[in-house]
Design an enzyme around this catalytic site. Structure first.
Site, PDB file in Angstrom:
ATOM      1  N   HIS A 168       5.887 -35.386 -15.512  1.00 16.35           N
ATOM      2  CA  HIS A 168       6.169 -34.544 -14.369  1.00 16.35           C
ATOM      3  C   HIS A 168       4.881 -34.022 -13.644  1.00 16.35           C
ATOM      4  O   HIS A 168       5.174 -33.424 -12.464  1.00 16.35           O
ATOM      5  CB  HIS A 168       7.071 -33.375 -14.740  1.00 16.35           C
TER       6      HIS A 168
ATOM      7  N   ASP B  11      11.960 -42.264 -20.172  1.00 17.37           N
ATOM      8  CA  ASP B  11      12.213 -40.785 -20.220  1.00 17.37           C
ATOM      9  C   ASP B  11      13.353 -40.738 -19.505  1.00 17.37           C
ATOM     10  O   ASP B  11      13.705 -41.283 -18.348  1.00 17.37           O
ATOM     11  CB  ASP B  11      11.300 -40.061 -19.832  1.00 17.37           C
TER      12      ASP B  11
ATOM     13  N   HIS C   5      14.464 -38.206 -17.947  1.00 15.35           N
ATOM     14  CA  HIS C   5      14.053 -37.666 -16.563  1.00 15.35           C
ATOM     15  C   HIS C   5      12.938 -38.501 -15.680  1.00 15.35           C
ATOM     16  O   HIS C   5      12.033 -39.078 -16.452  1.00 15.35           O
ATOM     17  CB  HIS C   5      13.366 -36.259 -16.790  1.00 15.35           C
TER      18      HIS C   5
ATOM     19  N   ASP D 253      13.945 -38.779 -25.057  1.00 11.90           N
ATOM     20  CA  ASP D 253      15.198 -37.719 -24.624  1.00 11.90           C
ATOM     21  C   ASP D 253      16.717 -38.685 -23.980  1.00 11.90           C
ATOM     22  O   ASP D 253      17.488 -37.889 -23.570  1.00 11.90           O
ATOM     23  CB  ASP D 253      14.748 -36.885 -23.506  1.00 11.90           C
TER      24      ASP D 253
END
Length: 366
Positions: free
Chosen positions: A141, A178, A180, A266
């Protein structure tokens, strides 16, 4: 012969990411519960690799510490200096939910260094083709001028740029599974046709309005960013279909010389920060598929960089499955929880889930 490197340092578990609750700081009516990005899931993963007997069969490599010059492959001096200031003084947020603890600057540089070490290893060492780096803090990120979403420096971006600048690698695939979207990685290479970024993630999850199928790159980079948003509740069969219908043909089209994986666990069934339904077996199948592609196009070279994954009990089993497939060394460890999910359909694909993948496939002209 040992062909897989496992890279970690005890310091990774000492990064202090705060004492809030989930992803918010404590205060008011929000009682502290410890950051969800705690060292537990990572430390327990390392412990499982060791206790299963797998660790002794891998090449254990110590990470180097990245230099400021290497951090500047992607990050601004202002961001780097701000992280150091926070690390040396009071700690604090270096952007958007990216907590710097006392001493975190050195640990974050060591995490970047682990990614660089892995890339150096699989490119230079003819005997070692794959590597797993237990990076912490995570990185995908982080943008050029600030940290974000638990990420301080962007491990994958800097490792990829190092491979190109120093090691002479021309074409790199970054696969991000991931849950996200890896906005920082996408930003770094959005106008670049030498790095293909493929992200498979939960649609509509943080960061908001990122990772849409229409986001395919700009300029010379148009077509080299591939976003595959999936409905919440997608599990093993949906990810498998996304691989066969989109990931594999795009990788075959690109023919990368090196593959980096932003390995965020995740998307697992039990994660508190996402609503996907991947099992350990789902992660195993994705790894097996990408390894087959690596053997065909990138001389077998794969580097996995640990990203998200916030269920300390289940992440170790998912991550172990990945390392088993990378190394092709198998232990007697079984998924101890999957029986409880037998009736949930995690291993089935519903029509609307298939259509979601097909929307992206058609948009990409596949």
């Amino acid at each position: 012969m040992k062909e897989t490197s496992f890279i970690y340092d005890e310091s990774y578990f000492w990064h202090n990411s705060g004492d809030g609750a989930l992803f918010e700081p404590a205060g008011g009516y929000l009682q502290a519960n410890g950051s969800v990005e705690s060292p537990e899931s990572k430390r327990r993963f390392k412990n499982l690799v060791e206790r299963s007997g797998l660790l002794s069969k891998l090449v254990q490599t110590k990470p180097i510490t990245a230099t400021n010059e290497q951090l500047e492959y992607f990050h601004t001096k202002k961001h780097i200096e701000n992280v150091k200031r926070l690390s040396d003084t009071t700690g604090g947020d270096c952007g958007d939910s990216a907590i710097v603890g006392i001493g975190s600057f050195e640990i974050a540089k060591l995490a970047v260094g682990g990614a660089i070490t892995a890339v150096e290893t699989v490119v230079k060492d003819k005997a070692i083709k794959t590597a797993y780096v237990l990076t912490r803090p995570p990185g995908h990120h982080a943008v050029s001028d600030m940290g974000m979403g638990f990420c301080i420096f962007n491990n994958a971006v800097i490792a990829a740029k190092h491979a190109q600048k120093i090691l002479g690698i021309k074409k790199i695939l970054i696969l991000d599974w991931d849950a996200h979207h890896g906005n920082g990685v996408e930003d770094a290479f959005y106008k670049d046709n030498t790095v293909m970024y493929i992200s498979i993630h939960q649609d509509g999850l943080e960061p908001i309005d990122r990772g849409k199928k229409e986001h395919i790159g700009e300029g010379t980079g148009k077509g080299y960013t591939i976003n595959i948003p999936l409905y919440a509740g997608s599990g093993d069969a949906v990810y498998d279909y996304a691989f066969s219908s989109i990931v594999e043909p795009k990788v075959a089209e690109f023919e990368p010389e090196l593959i980096l994986i932003c390995a965020g666990q995740d998307a697992s069934i039990f994660d508190p920060l996402a609503r996907m339904m991947l099992s350990c077996e789902g992660y195993r199948k994705m790894t097996k598929r990408i390894k087959k592609l690596a053997n065909k196009y990138s001389q077998g070279r794969i580097v996995c960089l640990h990203e998200g994954g916030y269920c300390p009990v289940y992440v170790p089993f998912c991550s172990l499955a990945i390392v088993e497939e990378l190394s092709e060394i198998y232990t007697d460890v079984k998924d101890p929880f999957i029986y409880a999910m037998a009736g949930t359909g995690y291993d089935k694909m519903l029509e609307h889930q298939k259509e979601k993948v097909d929307e992206t496939r058609r948009y990409l002209g596949l």
